[in-house]
Design a protein around this motif. Structure first.
Motif, PDB file in Angstrom:
ATOM      1  N   CYS A   1      13.415  -4.032  -3.361  1.00 18.71           N
ATOM      2  CA  CYS A   1      13.134  -5.201  -4.191  1.00 18.71           C
ATOM      3  C   CYS A   1      12.972  -4.780  -5.653  1.00 18.71           C
ATOM      4  CB  CYS A   1      11.867  -5.907  -3.707  1.00 18.71           C
ATOM      5  SG  CYS A   1      12.023  -6.651  -2.061  1.00 18.71           S
ATOM      6  N   ASP A   2      13.200  -5.701  -6.559  1.00 21.13           N
ATOM      7  CA  ASP A   2      13.121  -5.400  -7.987  1.00 21.13           C
ATOM      8  C   ASP A   2      11.693  -5.122  -8.440  1.00 21.13           C
ATOM      9  OD1 ASP A   2      15.917  -5.894  -8.398  1.00 21.13           O
ATOM     10  OD2 ASP A   2      15.476  -8.034  -8.266  1.00 21.13           O
ATOM     11  N   ILE A   3      10.756  -5.861  -7.876  1.00 23.07           N
ATOM     12  CA  ILE A   3       9.353  -5.768  -8.285  1.00 23.07           C
ATOM     13  C   ILE A   3       8.493  -5.695  -7.034  1.00 23.07           C
ATOM     14  CG2 ILE A   3       7.465  -6.943  -9.514  1.00 23.07           C
ATOM     15  CD1 ILE A   3       9.682  -8.403 -11.126  1.00 23.07           C
ATOM     16  N   ARG A   4       7.457  -4.863  -7.084  1.00 26.82           N
ATOM     17  CA  ARG A   4       6.547  -4.731  -5.949  1.00 26.82           C
ATOM     18  C   ARG A   4       5.122  -5.037  -6.382  1.00 26.82           C
ATOM     19  NH1 ARG A   4      10.551  -1.680  -5.848  1.00 26.82           N
ATOM     20  NH2 ARG A   4       9.733  -0.283  -7.455  1.00 26.82           N
ATOM     21  N   VAL A   5       4.466  -5.879  -5.610  1.00 27.89           N
ATOM     22  CA  VAL A   5       3.068  -6.247  -5.859  1.00 27.89           C
ATOM     23  C   VAL A   5       2.275  -5.875  -4.615  1.00 27.89           C
ATOM     24  CG1 VAL A   5       1.454  -8.089  -6.436  1.00 27.89           C
ATOM     25  CG2 VAL A   5       3.813  -8.187  -7.290  1.00 27.89           C
ATOM     26  N   ALA A   6       1.161  -5.156  -4.794  1.00 23.62           N
ATOM     27  CA  ALA A   6       0.343  -4.761  -3.652  1.00 23.62           C
ATOM     28  C   ALA A   6      -1.092  -5.187  -3.856  1.00 23.62           C
ATOM     29  CB  ALA A   6       0.420  -3.251  -3.441  1.00 23.62           C
ATOM     30  N   ALA A   7      -1.764  -5.456  -2.748  1.00 23.10           N
ATOM     31  CA  ALA A   7      -3.176  -5.813  -2.788  1.00 23.10           C
ATOM     32  C   ALA A   7      -4.014  -4.583  -2.471  1.00 23.10           C
ATOM     33  CB  ALA A   7      -3.472  -6.916  -1.784  1.00 23.10           C
TER      34      ALA A   7
ATOM     35  N   SER B   1      -0.562   3.708 -10.177  1.00 22.17           N
ATOM     36  CA  SER B   1      -0.670   4.766 -11.185  1.00 22.17           C
ATOM     37  C   SER B   1       0.571   5.648 -11.248  1.00 22.17           C
ATOM     38  CB  SER B   1      -1.907   5.628 -10.917  1.00 22.17           C
ATOM     39  OG  SER B   1      -1.739   6.426  -9.752  1.00 22.17           O
ATOM     40  N   ILE B   2       1.291   5.779 -10.133  1.00 25.61           N
ATOM     41  CA  ILE B   2       2.485   6.618 -10.129  1.00 25.61           C
ATOM     42  C   ILE B   2       3.760   5.806 -10.314  1.00 25.61           C
ATOM     43  CG2 ILE B   2       1.384   8.371  -8.692  1.00 25.61           C
ATOM     44  CD1 ILE B   2       2.897   7.298  -6.292  1.00 25.61           C
ATOM     45  N   GLY B   3       3.633   4.496 -10.491  1.00 23.27           N
ATOM     46  CA  GLY B   3       4.801   3.658 -10.734  1.00 23.27           C
ATOM     47  C   GLY B   3       5.524   3.194  -9.495  1.00 23.27           C
ATOM     48  N   LEU B   4       4.910   3.382  -8.331  1.00 23.21           N
ATOM     49  CA  LEU B   4       5.542   2.949  -7.087  1.00 23.21           C
ATOM     50  C   LEU B   4       5.541   1.431  -6.964  1.00 23.21           C
ATOM     51  CD1 LEU B   4       6.810   3.596  -4.358  1.00 23.21           C
ATOM     52  CD2 LEU B   4       4.522   4.036  -3.459  1.00 23.21           C
ATOM     53  N   ILE B   5       4.498   0.791  -7.471  1.00 23.70           N
ATOM     54  CA  ILE B   5       4.437  -0.659  -7.498  1.00 23.70           C
ATOM     55  C   ILE B   5       4.207  -1.128  -8.933  1.00 23.70           C
ATOM     56  CG2 ILE B   5       3.587  -0.842  -5.133  1.00 23.70           C
ATOM     57  CD1 ILE B   5       0.814  -1.359  -6.289  1.00 23.70           C
ATOM     58  N   SER B   6       4.522  -2.384  -9.197  1.00 22.70           N
ATOM     59  CA  SER B   6       4.407  -2.929 -10.553  1.00 22.70           C
ATOM     60  C   SER B   6       3.030  -3.520 -10.817  1.00 22.70           C
ATOM     61  CB  SER B   6       5.469  -4.018 -10.762  1.00 22.70           C
ATOM     62  OG  SER B   6       6.759  -3.535 -10.455  1.00 22.70           O
ATOM     63  N   HIS B   7       2.436  -4.136  -9.793  1.00 18.79           N
ATOM     64  CA  HIS B   7       1.146  -4.806  -9.965  1.00 18.79           C
ATOM     65  C   HIS B   7       0.263  -4.528  -8.760  1.00 18.79           C
ATOM     66  CE1 HIS B   7       2.744  -7.295 -13.298  1.00 18.79           C
ATOM     67  NE2 HIS B   7       3.848  -7.298 -12.579  1.00 18.79           N
TER      68      HIS B   7
ATOM     69  N   PRO C   1      21.866 -11.046  -6.116  1.00 22.34           N
ATOM     70  CA  PRO C   1      22.067 -11.272  -7.552  1.00 22.34           C
ATOM     71  C   PRO C   1      20.875 -11.873  -8.282  1.00 22.34           C
ATOM     72  CG  PRO C   1      23.179 -12.962  -6.273  1.00 22.34           C
ATOM     73  CD  PRO C   1      22.668 -11.954  -5.287  1.00 22.34           C
ATOM     74  N   VAL C   2      19.819 -12.241  -7.558  1.00 25.39           N
ATOM     75  CA  VAL C   2      18.641 -12.838  -8.186  1.00 25.39           C
ATOM     76  C   VAL C   2      17.458 -11.878  -8.083  1.00 25.39           C
ATOM     77  CG1 VAL C   2      19.398 -15.192  -7.709  1.00 25.39           C
ATOM     78  CG2 VAL C   2      17.974 -13.983  -6.034  1.00 25.39           C
ATOM     79  N   PRO C   3      16.417 -12.078  -8.902  1.00 27.48           N
ATOM     80  CA  PRO C   3      15.231 -11.218  -8.810  1.00 27.48           C
ATOM     81  C   PRO C   3      14.596 -11.282  -7.424  1.00 27.48           C
ATOM     82  CG  PRO C   3      15.190 -12.502 -10.832  1.00 27.48           C
ATOM     83  CD  PRO C   3      16.308 -13.048 -10.007  1.00 27.48           C
ATOM     84  N   THR C   4      14.113 -10.137  -6.957  1.00 24.52           N
ATOM     85  CA  THR C   4      13.439 -10.057  -5.667  1.00 24.52           C
ATOM     86  C   THR C   4      12.069  -9.408  -5.861  1.00 24.52           C
ATOM     87  OG1 THR C   4      14.564  -7.954  -5.212  1.00 24.52           O
ATOM     88  CG2 THR C   4      15.551  -9.949  -4.303  1.00 24.52           C
ATOM     89  N   ILE C   5      11.069  -9.925  -5.161  1.00 27.09           N
ATOM     90  CA  ILE C   5       9.711  -9.417  -5.277  1.00 27.09           C
ATOM     91  C   ILE C   5       9.166  -9.121  -3.888  1.00 27.09           C
ATOM     92  CG2 ILE C   5       7.389  -9.835  -6.167  1.00 27.09           C
ATOM     93  CD1 ILE C   5       8.572 -12.017  -7.955  1.00 27.09           C
ATOM     94  N   ALA C   6       8.614  -7.933  -3.692  1.00 26.26           N
ATOM     95  CA  ALA C   6       7.954  -7.586  -2.438  1.00 26.26           C
ATOM     96  C   ALA C   6       6.460  -7.821  -2.602  1.00 26.26           C
ATOM     97  CB  ALA C   6       8.221  -6.134  -2.073  1.00 26.26           C
TER      98      ALA C   6
END
Length: 325
Positions: free
Chosen positions: A180-186, A236-242, A158-163
């Motif tokens: 997860c709701d949001i994905r961040v990749a390096a 660029s394809i929207g797979l990750i958010s940041h 029920p809470v935001p999740t970030i990968a």
């Protein structure tokens, strides 16, 4: 009409929305049903107070659970820690993930969950194929079902999740991130720093979550070709958010995820939970049903301290000071 009622039923079952469900059911011309009792209680689901987290966790723990403090209080970090197997999903790891997620979903003090790797250079290599090769066919089916159910439970927290993806995520590893709701990749062009790579291999929900994230046509292309993409292309394809430049420590994605999670902390916890539920359920139904779900969710924020404090803060032009639910 039937879809709307099903949507409201899900709201009642997951967050206990008897008042909102009754109001919406009345508006739809149906009598409300009694909401089912939630399984267990918050006290039963919470980890014991004596358990160690973070740096105190035992080295052999395949999943490390850390409850952060001070300015990050309310953020929980789940860290994959199977270095010898590149964080591949084993029966034991899936069991530990399931137990952790089950505890988190009933913990009202949790505000955001970050899923990361404790192993440098790898997020998750997918299923543990060496372990699977030793399983009986009946065991494989059971394991896949358990893994899928666990990933679904993660998606339904029920809470935001970030990968935080500081390394390669393949197959079930990427499907875990997709839950997860949001994905961040390096990403990095520097020599010596690990480049994040992502690839989807259907099995634990990838054929369903990927099209919902990047669109049907592109999802088919990636799945049919088993193409591996880097952080920049994934963005660029929207797979990750940041996408962020990897640092020497190899935890740039985690640090960005932590900064995002910190942005969520000042927001009202009730509002955050019902907003996520409204979005998740609304995306699966038509607009009319989605608006009914939103109305049911919004009704839950009206009598809360969150909303009262938020309105006072808006009137006084100051940051809100939430005191809990």
């Amino acid at each position: 009409m039937a879809a709307a009622l099903r949507g409201i039923g899900l709201l009642r079952a997951r967050l206990g929305l008897p008042a909102a469900a009754a109001a919406t059911s009345a508006a739809l011309g149906r009598a409300p049903h009694r909401a089912p009792a939630l399984r267990g209680g918050a006290a039963a689901a919470r980890p014991s107070a004596g358990r160690s987290y973070g740096s105190q966790a035992k080295e052999e723990e395949e999943l490390r659970v850390r409850y952060l403090d001070d300015e990050h209080k309310g953020i929980v970090v789940l860290g994959l820690n199977r270095s010898h197997a590149k964080n591949a999903l084993s029966k034991n790891l899936v069991k530990m993930m399931s137990k952790a997620v089950d505890a988190l979903k009933s913990d009202k003090k949790v505000r955001t969950v970050i899923f990361r790797s404790e192993v440098p250079g790898i997020f998750c290599a997918g299923a543990d194929l060496k372990e699977r090769a030793k399983m009986h066919s009946s065991e494989v089916s059971s394991f896949v079902s358990r893994a899928r159910a666990t990933i679904n439970e993660l998606a339904n927290l029920p809470v935001p999740t970030i990968a935080a993806i500081d390394g390669t995520a393949l197959g079930g590893g990427l499907e875990l991130a997709l839950a997860c709701d949001i994905r961040v990749a390096a990403s990095s062009a520097k020599m010596g720093l690990v480049e994040t790579k992502l690839a989807i291999i259907p099995g634990a929900g990838g054929t369903q979550r990927l099209p919902r994230t990047i669109g049907v046509s592109l999802a088919k292309e990636l799945i049919f070709s088993a193409r591996v993409v880097d952080g920049e292309e994934a963005k660029s394809i929207g797979l990750i958010s940041h996408v962020v430049e990897q640092n020497e420590a190899g935890d740039a994605a985690y640090k960005r995820a932590l900064a995002l999670a910190k942005e969520f902390l000042p927001q009202g916890p009730v509002a955050m939970r019902v907003a996520k539920l409204a979005i998740n359920q609304g995306m699966e139904v038509d607009l009319v049903t989605g608006l009914a779900i939103e109305e049911a969710c919004y009704a839950q924020t009206i009598p809360t301290k969150d909303r009262i404090e938020g309105l006072l803060a808006f009137k006084e032009k100051r940051p809100p000071r939430y005191k809990g639910e």
